[in-house]
Motif scaffolding. Structure first.
Motif, mmCIF file in Angstrom:
data_model
loop_
_atom_site.group_PDB
_atom_site.id
_atom_site.type_symbol
_atom_site.label_atom_id
_atom_site.label_comp_id
_atom_site.label_asym_id
_atom_site.label_seq_id
_atom_site.Cartn_x
_atom_site.Cartn_y
_atom_site.Cartn_z
ATOM 1 N N THR A 7 0.835 -1.189 0.000
ATOM 2 C CA THR A 7 0.000 0.000 0.000
ATOM 3 C C THR A 7 0.874 1.244 0.000
ATOM 4 O O THR A 7 2.036 1.205 0.384
ATOM 5 N N VAL A 8 0.303 2.335 -0.435
ATOM 6 C CA VAL A 8 1.005 3.608 -0.409
ATOM 7 C C VAL A 8 1.184 4.054 1.036
ATOM 8 O O VAL A 8 2.198 4.613 1.410
ATOM 9 N N THR A 9 0.196 3.776 1.862
ATOM 10 C CA THR A 9 0.233 4.157 3.262
ATOM 11 C C THR A 9 0.740 2.988 4.098
ATOM 12 O O THR A 9 0.075 1.959 4.171
ATOM 13 N N PRO A 10 1.911 3.120 4.728
ATOM 14 C CA PRO A 10 2.345 2.032 5.614
ATOM 15 C C PRO A 10 1.587 2.119 6.939
ATOM 16 O O PRO A 10 1.532 3.179 7.557
ATOM 17 N N ILE A 24 -14.158 2.366 9.291
ATOM 18 C CA ILE A 24 -14.690 1.907 7.994
ATOM 19 C C ILE A 24 -15.559 0.658 8.140
ATOM 20 O O ILE A 24 -16.007 0.098 7.154
ATOM 21 N N GLY A 25 -15.783 0.226 9.377
ATOM 22 C CA GLY A 25 -16.703 -0.886 9.624
ATOM 23 C C GLY A 25 -16.092 -2.263 9.487
ATOM 24 O O GLY A 25 -16.809 -3.236 9.260
ATOM 25 N N ALA A 26 -14.774 -2.399 9.621
ATOM 26 C CA ALA A 26 -14.128 -3.704 9.476
ATOM 27 C C ALA A 26 -14.134 -4.514 10.774
ATOM 28 O O ALA A 26 -13.676 -5.646 10.783
ATOM 29 N N LYS A 90 -21.597 -4.949 1.845
ATOM 30 C CA LYS A 90 -21.188 -5.736 0.682
ATOM 31 C C LYS A 90 -19.675 -5.824 0.675
ATOM 32 O O LYS A 90 -18.972 -4.923 1.107
ATOM 33 N N TYR A 91 -19.167 -6.908 0.131
ATOM 34 C CA TYR A 91 -17.731 -7.101 0.018
ATOM 35 C C TYR A 91 -17.181 -6.178 -1.062
ATOM 36 O O TYR A 91 -17.759 -6.056 -2.139
ATOM 37 N N ILE A 92 -16.078 -5.504 -0.751
ATOM 38 C CA ILE A 92 -15.372 -4.725 -1.771
ATOM 39 C C ILE A 92 -14.005 -5.368 -1.968
ATOM 40 O O ILE A 92 -13.494 -6.041 -1.073
ATOM 41 N N SER A 93 -13.441 -5.181 -3.134
ATOM 42 C CA SER A 93 -12.160 -5.817 -3.437
ATOM 43 C C SER A 93 -11.083 -5.350 -2.459
ATOM 44 O O SER A 93 -11.200 -4.295 -1.840
ATOM 45 N N VAL A 94 -10.032 -6.149 -2.361
ATOM 46 C CA VAL A 94 -8.941 -5.847 -1.435
ATOM 47 C C VAL A 94 -8.300 -4.508 -1.778
ATOM 48 O O VAL A 94 -8.013 -3.707 -0.899
ATOM 49 N N SER A 95 -8.101 -4.246 -3.065
ATOM 50 C CA SER A 95 -7.464 -2.980 -3.447
ATOM 51 C C SER A 95 -8.328 -1.790 -3.052
ATOM 52 O O SER A 95 -7.816 -0.786 -2.555
ATOM 53 N N PHE A 97 -10.598 -1.843 -0.640
ATOM 54 C CA PHE A 97 -10.593 -1.849 0.822
ATOM 55 C C PHE A 97 -9.339 -1.161 1.357
ATOM 56 O O PHE A 97 -9.407 -0.325 2.252
ATOM 57 N N LEU A 98 -8.169 -1.507 0.790
ATOM 58 C CA LEU A 98 -6.919 -0.905 1.252
ATOM 59 C C LEU A 98 -6.852 0.583 0.916
ATOM 60 O O LEU A 98 -6.309 1.370 1.692
ATOM 61 N N ALA A 99 -7.412 0.979 -0.230
ATOM 62 C CA ALA A 99 -7.442 2.399 -0.580
ATOM 63 C C ALA A 99 -8.317 3.160 0.423
ATOM 64 O O ALA A 99 -7.923 4.224 0.922
ATOM 65 N N LEU A 100 -9.484 2.599 0.727
ATOM 66 C CA LEU A 100 -10.382 3.217 1.702
ATOM 67 C C LEU A 100 -9.732 3.269 3.079
ATOM 68 O O LEU A 100 -9.761 4.297 3.764
#
Length: 168
Positions: A7-10, A24-26, A90-95, A97-100
């Motif tokens: 990810t861009v953000t460590p 984000i509700g995880a 709903k499920y969102i893709s990993v990419s 999810f990581l961007a969010l």
């Protein structure tokens, strides 16, 4: 099969990651015991952060590797879903999810930096007040030692004024 996405953000701070995941509700949960599959290998380890997201291999987790938190998940995202008390998620893709998560982590990190800056400002202000009081006490003590009468007042800018008088 597991995969690691860069990810861009460590994600380096656990408490900030937990807050961002919650926002984000995880529904993150910190693991306090090792969980094994058939007693053979450790799937979820002590210290991992488990999310409500799962895929073919089970829960998607964050694991602390090389001084940062890394998402461990199925690369193909087979049988991907979000298990939650809220049925409308709903499920969102990993990419995505990581961007969010990265965006939210940056917001939480900025709030953290603002809080640290405010604490520093408060500390510096307290230190300044101590220095001013110490200087005031020294000036009064020196003036009295030289035989002056001291009258103290505060001017319109909030500055302390000492008026020294001595009868000859």
């Amino acid at each position: 099969m597991s995969a690691v996405i860069k990810t861009v953000t460590p994600f380096t701070n656990e408490s900030l990651l937990m807050k961002a995941l919650t926002d984000i509700g995880a529904e993150p949960e910190k693991v306090t015991v090792n969980i094994t599959d058939d007693g053979h290998s450790s799937i979820i380890q002590y210290g991992d952060i488990v999310t409500n997201r799962s895929d073919y291999y089970g829960c998607q987790i964050f694991r602390f590797i090389n001084d940062r938190w890394v998402l461990i998940h199925d690369e193909d995202e087979i049988d991907a879903r979000v298990s939650s008390k809220l049925a409308d998620k709903k499920y969102i893709s990993v990419s995505k999810f990581l961007a969010l998560l990265g965006d939210n982590y940056n917001v939480v990190y900025q709030q953290y930096l603002d809080q640290i800056a405010e604490q520093e400002r408060i500390t510096l202000e307290a230190e300044r007040k101590i220095r001013v009081e110490k200087t005031r006490q020294q000036a009064i003590a020196k003036a009295k030692a030289q035989g002056y009468a001291v009258k103290e007042s505060i001017n319109s800018q909030g500055q302390i004024q000492l008026v020294l008088t001595r009868m000859v």
